[in-house]
Design a protein around this motif. Structure first.
Motif, PDB file in Angstrom:
ATOM      1  N   VAL A  15     123.783   8.202  16.331  1.00  0.00           N
ATOM      2  CA  VAL A  15     123.319   7.017  17.061  1.00  0.00           C
ATOM      3  C   VAL A  15     122.282   6.260  16.227  1.00  0.00           C
ATOM      4  CG1 VAL A  15     122.037   6.227  19.082  1.00  0.00           C
ATOM      5  CG2 VAL A  15     123.840   7.961  19.334  1.00  0.00           C
ATOM      6  N   GLU A  16     121.416   7.000  15.563  1.00  0.00           N
ATOM      7  CA  GLU A  16     120.351   6.422  14.738  1.00  0.00           C
ATOM      8  C   GLU A  16     120.924   5.536  13.632  1.00  0.00           C
ATOM      9  OE1 GLU A  16     117.960   8.808  11.547  1.00  0.00           O
ATOM     10  OE2 GLU A  16     116.984   9.126  13.486  1.00  0.00           O
ATOM     11  N   LEU A  17     121.926   6.019  12.952  1.00  0.00           N
ATOM     12  CA  LEU A  17     122.473   5.220  11.848  1.00  0.00           C
ATOM     13  C   LEU A  17     123.251   4.014  12.349  1.00  0.00           C
ATOM     14  CD1 LEU A  17     125.768   5.634  10.953  1.00  0.00           C
ATOM     15  CD2 LEU A  17     124.968   7.950  10.624  1.00  0.00           C
ATOM     16  N   HIS A  18     123.845   4.116  13.532  1.00  0.00           N
ATOM     17  CA  HIS A  18     124.576   2.969  14.087  1.00  0.00           C
ATOM     18  C   HIS A  18     123.630   1.852  14.507  1.00  0.00           C
ATOM     19  CE1 HIS A  18     128.854   3.971  14.169  1.00  0.00           C
ATOM     20  NE2 HIS A  18     128.502   5.247  14.360  1.00  0.00           N
ATOM     21  N   ARG A  19     122.366   2.146  14.640  1.00  0.00           N
ATOM     22  CA  ARG A  19     121.399   1.108  15.032  1.00  0.00           C
ATOM     23  C   ARG A  19     120.919   0.281  13.840  1.00  0.00           C
ATOM     24  NH1 ARG A  19     117.755   4.884  19.083  1.00  0.00           N
ATOM     25  NH2 ARG A  19     119.115   4.673  20.945  1.00  0.00           N
ATOM     26  N   ILE A  20     121.265   0.697  12.618  1.00  0.00           N
ATOM     27  CA  ILE A  20     120.822  -0.029  11.423  1.00  0.00           C
ATOM     28  C   ILE A  20     121.593  -1.344  11.338  1.00  0.00           C
ATOM     29  CG2 ILE A  20     120.634   0.032   8.909  1.00  0.00           C
ATOM     30  CD1 ILE A  20     120.590   3.085   9.099  1.00  0.00           C
ATOM     31  N   VAL A  21     120.848  -2.447  11.236  1.00  0.00           N
ATOM     32  CA  VAL A  21     121.461  -3.775  11.164  1.00  0.00           C
ATOM     33  C   VAL A  21     121.694  -4.143   9.698  1.00  0.00           C
ATOM     34  CG1 VAL A  21     121.196  -6.218  11.746  1.00  0.00           C
ATOM     35  CG2 VAL A  21     120.286  -4.449  13.278  1.00  0.00           C
ATOM     36  N   HIS A  22     122.893  -4.623   9.382  1.00  0.00           N
ATOM     37  CA  HIS A  22     123.283  -4.983   8.014  1.00  0.00           C
ATOM     38  C   HIS A  22     122.857  -3.897   7.020  1.00  0.00           C
ATOM     39  CE1 HIS A  22     124.441  -8.839   9.548  1.00  0.00           C
ATOM     40  NE2 HIS A  22     123.208  -9.147   9.911  1.00  0.00           N
ATOM     41  N   PRO A  23     123.377  -2.707   7.180  1.00  0.00           N
ATOM     42  CA  PRO A  23     122.915  -1.597   6.338  1.00  0.00           C
ATOM     43  C   PRO A  23     123.310  -1.760   4.874  1.00  0.00           C
ATOM     44  CG  PRO A  23     124.867  -0.957   7.561  1.00  0.00           C
ATOM     45  CD  PRO A  23     124.471  -2.310   8.071  1.00  0.00           C
ATOM     46  N   GLN A  24     122.392  -1.423   4.002  1.00  0.00           N
ATOM     47  CA  GLN A  24     122.667  -1.328   2.568  1.00  0.00           C
ATOM     48  C   GLN A  24     122.979   0.131   2.248  1.00  0.00           C
ATOM     49  OE1 GLN A  24     122.683  -4.247   0.656  1.00  0.00           O
ATOM     50  NE2 GLN A  24     122.484  -5.075   2.735  1.00  0.00           N
ATOM     51  N   VAL A  25     123.583   0.325   1.088  1.00  0.00           N
ATOM     52  CA  VAL A  25     123.929   1.695   0.705  1.00  0.00           C
ATOM     53  C   VAL A  25     122.676   2.561   0.645  1.00  0.00           C
ATOM     54  CG1 VAL A  25     124.859   3.141  -1.157  1.00  0.00           C
ATOM     55  CG2 VAL A  25     126.018   1.022  -0.533  1.00  0.00           C
ATOM     56  N   CYS A  26     121.588   1.989   0.152  1.00  0.00           N
ATOM     57  CA  CYS A  26     120.354   2.775   0.062  1.00  0.00           C
ATOM     58  C   CYS A  26     119.852   3.186   1.447  1.00  0.00           C
ATOM     59  CB  CYS A  26     119.281   2.002  -0.697  1.00  0.00           C
ATOM     60  SG  CYS A  26     118.865   0.400   0.027  1.00  0.00           S
ATOM     61  N   ASP A  27     120.096   2.344   2.474  1.00  0.00           N
ATOM     62  CA  ASP A  27     119.677   2.679   3.834  1.00  0.00           C
ATOM     63  C   ASP A  27     120.468   3.872   4.372  1.00  0.00           C
ATOM     64  OD1 ASP A  27     117.958   0.452   3.869  1.00  0.00           O
ATOM     65  OD2 ASP A  27     119.585  -0.861   4.534  1.00  0.00           O
ATOM     66  N   LEU A  28     121.729   3.951   3.961  1.00  0.00           N
ATOM     67  CA  LEU A  28     122.607   4.991   4.488  1.00  0.00           C
ATOM     68  C   LEU A  28     122.675   6.221   3.588  1.00  0.00           C
ATOM     69  CD1 LEU A  28     125.575   2.802   5.783  1.00  0.00           C
ATOM     70  CD2 LEU A  28     123.680   3.753   7.093  1.00  0.00           C
ATOM     71  N   GLU A  29     121.995   6.169   2.477  1.00  0.00           N
ATOM     72  CA  GLU A  29     122.067   7.281   1.523  1.00  0.00           C
ATOM     73  C   GLU A  29     121.730   8.632   2.154  1.00  0.00           C
ATOM     74  OE1 GLU A  29     123.220   8.641  -2.097  1.00  0.00           O
ATOM     75  OE2 GLU A  29     123.125   6.518  -1.569  1.00  0.00           O
ATOM     76  N   PRO A  30     120.653   8.733   2.947  1.00  0.00           N
ATOM     77  CA  PRO A  30     120.353  10.032   3.574  1.00  0.00           C
ATOM     78  C   PRO A  30     121.473  10.530   4.480  1.00  0.00           C
ATOM     79  CG  PRO A  30     118.477   8.536   3.759  1.00  0.00           C
ATOM     80  CD  PRO A  30     119.636   7.721   3.288  1.00  0.00           C
ATOM     81  N   TYR A  31     122.149   9.601   5.134  1.00  0.00           N
ATOM     82  CA  TYR A  31     123.232   9.989   6.037  1.00  0.00           C
ATOM     83  C   TYR A  31     124.498  10.365   5.244  1.00  0.00           C
ATOM     84  CZ  TYR A  31     120.146   7.572   9.319  1.00  0.00           C
ATOM     85  OH  TYR A  31     119.058   7.163  10.050  1.00  0.00           O
ATOM     86  N   GLY A  56     130.273  -6.273   2.911  1.00  0.00           N
ATOM     87  CA  GLY A  56     130.144  -5.054   2.114  1.00  0.00           C
ATOM     88  C   GLY A  56     128.924  -5.119   1.224  1.00  0.00           C
ATOM     89  N   PRO A  57     128.022  -4.158   1.324  1.00  0.00           N
ATOM     90  CA  PRO A  57     126.796  -4.212   0.536  1.00  0.00           C
ATOM     91  C   PRO A  57     127.023  -3.833  -0.919  1.00  0.00           C
ATOM     92  CG  PRO A  57     126.875  -2.187   1.791  1.00  0.00           C
ATOM     93  CD  PRO A  57     128.100  -2.976   2.181  1.00  0.00           C
ATOM     94  N   ARG A  58     126.037  -4.112  -1.741  1.00  0.00           N
ATOM     95  CA  ARG A  58     126.091  -3.748  -3.145  1.00  0.00           C
ATOM     96  C   ARG A  58     126.186  -2.221  -3.284  1.00  0.00           C
ATOM     97  NH1 ARG A  58     124.391  -6.105  -7.954  1.00  0.00           N
ATOM     98  NH2 ARG A  58     123.651  -4.652  -9.544  1.00  0.00           N
ATOM     99  N   GLY A  59     127.074  -1.774  -4.128  1.00  0.00           N
ATOM    100  CA  GLY A  59     127.247  -0.336  -4.322  1.00  0.00           C
ATOM    101  C   GLY A  59     128.203   0.295  -3.342  1.00  0.00           C
ATOM    102  N   PHE A  60     128.790  -0.526  -2.457  1.00  0.00           N
ATOM    103  CA  PHE A  60     129.702  -0.012  -1.435  1.00  0.00           C
ATOM    104  C   PHE A  60     130.909   0.673  -2.071  1.00  0.00           C
ATOM    105  CE2 PHE A  60     133.615  -1.334   0.958  1.00  0.00           C
ATOM    106  CZ  PHE A  60     133.537  -0.368   1.943  1.00  0.00           C
ATOM    107  N   GLY A  61     131.515   0.018  -3.075  1.00  0.00           N
ATOM    108  CA  GLY A  61     132.692   0.596  -3.720  1.00  0.00           C
ATOM    109  C   GLY A  61     132.398   1.928  -4.379  1.00  0.00           C
ATOM    110  N   ASP A  62     131.245   2.013  -5.043  1.00  0.00           N
ATOM    111  CA  ASP A  62     130.867   3.273  -5.694  1.00  0.00           C
ATOM    112  C   ASP A  62     130.675   4.382  -4.666  1.00  0.00           C
ATOM    113  OD1 ASP A  62     130.959   1.814  -7.987  1.00  0.00           O
ATOM    114  OD2 ASP A  62     128.805   1.849  -8.391  1.00  0.00           O
TER     115      ASP A  62
END
Length: 305
Positions: A15-31, A56-62
């Motif tokens: 639920v916590e990660l779904h609340r992130i608005v316009h997530p960048q790869v760095c924001d989701l890295e811990p998840y 799609g954020p920068r680094g999404f493809g990687d």
């Protein structure tokens, strides 16, 4: 005993990660690195959902490419299907490296197939880009295009640049064909061995040496022993040192009488390997003990020893 995350805590992370608005790869890295596969899959789903909406954020493809190596089958499948189905996914060096690994050692057939197909598309696209670069007005761009085509092993495209007006490009062609080391490149190297620019000829001689002076190049390398430029003659001598003795010995014996000291020293260096089993080499080196240059005489003594 396996310890798992309690369900309420796991749900809280999702639920916590779904609340992130316009997530960048760095924001989701811990998840994406979470020990629980459900969290990693959910993080990947968030990234894919945003990319599907054109965000799609920068680094999404990687990130997708590296997820192909995930331990969890669902996560791997999510990544593979996204890479296959999304219209455009930008990949950097890290993503390409991940695809190479997945193509060779992917855990699932789907992962291997998707990674292989993407690599083919990337290679074809890069090849077209580099071939266009061969027609650029800037010399350094054309040189970089040659390097890229060599990396892709596109020998035909590399060969087409052998008549480029810039010697730097022709030198890059000679160097590249030495690295590719394929028979298809030999006619081009033979052509470059007659180039009007001594610098290009020297690069082609170095390439011939790298390849062990194959039969189609032998005549051109031997002819270079008589070139008017001593630097070219020296390179030809050193190249012949990599050739078969039946081809190399007689031209090298002639080079022992060259008027330039550096050429004579190179000839001694090349002939040394045959001093123990070819009488004509021993005889010629013994005569060279009377060379007017003390450095040549010293090198001859070492060769005979």
């Amino acid at each position: 005993m396996t310890i798992t995350t309690p369900v309420p805590a796991l749900l809280a992370r999702v639920v916590e990660l779904h609340r992130i608005v316009h997530p960048q790869v760095c924001d989701l890295e811990p998840y994406l690195r979470d020990p629980e596969p459900e969290v990693r899959a959910a993080a990947l789903s968030v990234l894919i959902r945003n990319a599907g909406g054109g965000d799609g954020p920068r680094g999404f493809g990687d990130a997708l490419a590296w997820a192909l190596a995930d331990e969890d089958e669902q996560t791997r499948r999510l990544a593979a299907e996204a890479l296959r189905d999304l219209p455009e996914v930008c990949l950097g060096d890290e993503g390409v490296r991940a695809l190479l690994l997945a193509s060779a050692r992917g855990r699932d057939r789907l992962v291997r197939e998707v990674a292989t197909a993407l690599l083919v598309v990337l290679t074809e696209g890069a090849g077209e880009m580099y071939e266009q670069g061969l027609h650029d007005g800037e010399v350094h761009v054309r040189v970089q295009a040659i390097l890229g085509l060599v990396a892709l092993r596109a020998v035909g495209a590399v060969a087409e640049a052998a008549d480029d007006p810039a010697r730097e490009v022709r030198v890059a062609v000679a160097d590249g064909l030495a690295r590719l080391a394929v028979p298809a490149g030999l006619p081009v190297l033979e052509h470059l061995l007659t180039d009007h620019d001594p610098v290009v000829r020297m690069a082609a001689l170095d390439a011939a040496a790298e390849l062990g002076v194959p039969e189609p190049l032998e005549g051109r390398v031997i002819t270079a022993i008589a070139h008017s430029g001593w630097q070219v003659r020296k390179r030809a001598v050193l190249a012949l040192g990599r050739a078969a003795p039946e081809i190399a010995v007689q031209p090298l014996l002639h080079a022992l009488r060259d008027r330039i000291v550096d050429v004579r020293r190179a000839a001694v260096q090349a002939l040394e390997q045959w001093a123990s089993d070819r009488p004509e080499v021993v005889t010629a080196l013994t005569e060279a003990l009377a060379d007017p240059d003390p450095g040549v005489r010293t090198q001859v003594r070492w060769a005979l020893a």
